[in-house]
Enzyme design. Structure first.
Site, PDB file in Angstrom:
ATOM      1  CD  GLU A 126       0.097   7.697  -3.500  1.00  0.00           C
ATOM      2  OE1 GLU A 126       0.039   6.734  -2.589  1.00  0.00           O
ATOM      3  OE2 GLU A 126      -1.026   8.013  -4.110  1.00  0.00           O
ATOM      4  CB  CYS A 177      -6.497   5.881  -1.924  1.00  0.00           C
ATOM      5  SG  CYS A 177      -7.438   7.330  -2.525  1.00  0.00           S
TER       6      CYS A 177
END
EC number: 5.3.3.2
Length: 176
Positions: free
Chosen positions: A112, A65
């Site tokens: 996010e 990520c």
């Protein structure tokens, strides 16, 4: 200098730039990406986050990520971070995106707009152990069973992405 993130609206349009820790203290929506790499046998490469990460240390998650840097194109950021964190490169393709928000025990908030990418790789994994405590290849049925038995062993965002896209769908995308 602290890492800076791209703040976005709910349509992923940039609206500003912010220091990483401020974004996570205030729960500001920012651009991110998550990578799922499968091998030719259909196994997913998982990583266990380093214990000293600012949140979710020691939890298992997808391959990699990260966040694109200001003025960095998303495809460039995805390639860069996979190399930095897992020590290899492969072709990656975007397959989905989602927004999630989660508060952690240390009062940090992840909010996010995540772009999900998939790839296929059969070579040597050479992770940066400052970022990754451990890694393993795992077949999809075994992973789903493990997640059902021990949901707290996995990151919040990994659960969100599996619920949204499903591992079989991600696997099919990786093998096209």
């Amino acid at each position: 200098m602290e890492e800076r993130l791209i703040l976005v609206d709910t349509d992923d349009r940039p609206i500003g730039i912010c220091e990483k820790m401020r974004a996570h203290h205030e729960g500001l929506l920012h651009r991110a990406f998550s990578i799922f790499v499968f091998d030719s046998a259909g196994r997913l490469l998982l990583q266990q986050r380093a214990l000293n990460k600012y949140h979710s240390g020691g939890l298992w998650s997808n391959t990699c990520c990260g966040h694109p840097r200001p003025r960095e194109a998303l495809p460039d950021a995805v390639r860069r971070r996979l190399g930095e964190e897992m020590g290899f490169a492969c072709e990656l393709r975007p397959v989905d995106a989602l927004v999630y928000r989660a508060r952690f025990e240390n009062d940090l908030i992840e909010h996010e707009f995540v772009h999900i990418h998939v790839g296929r790789f059969d070579g040597t994994v050479a992770p940066d152990f400052a970022e990754v405590a451990a890694w393993r290849w795992i077949d999809v049925p075994t992973l789903l069973e493990w997640m059902a038995d021990e949901p707290s062993a996995f990151t919040v965002w990994f659960h969100c992405m599996i619920e949204r896209a499903g591992l079989p769908v991600l696997h099919r995308w990786a093998h096209r």
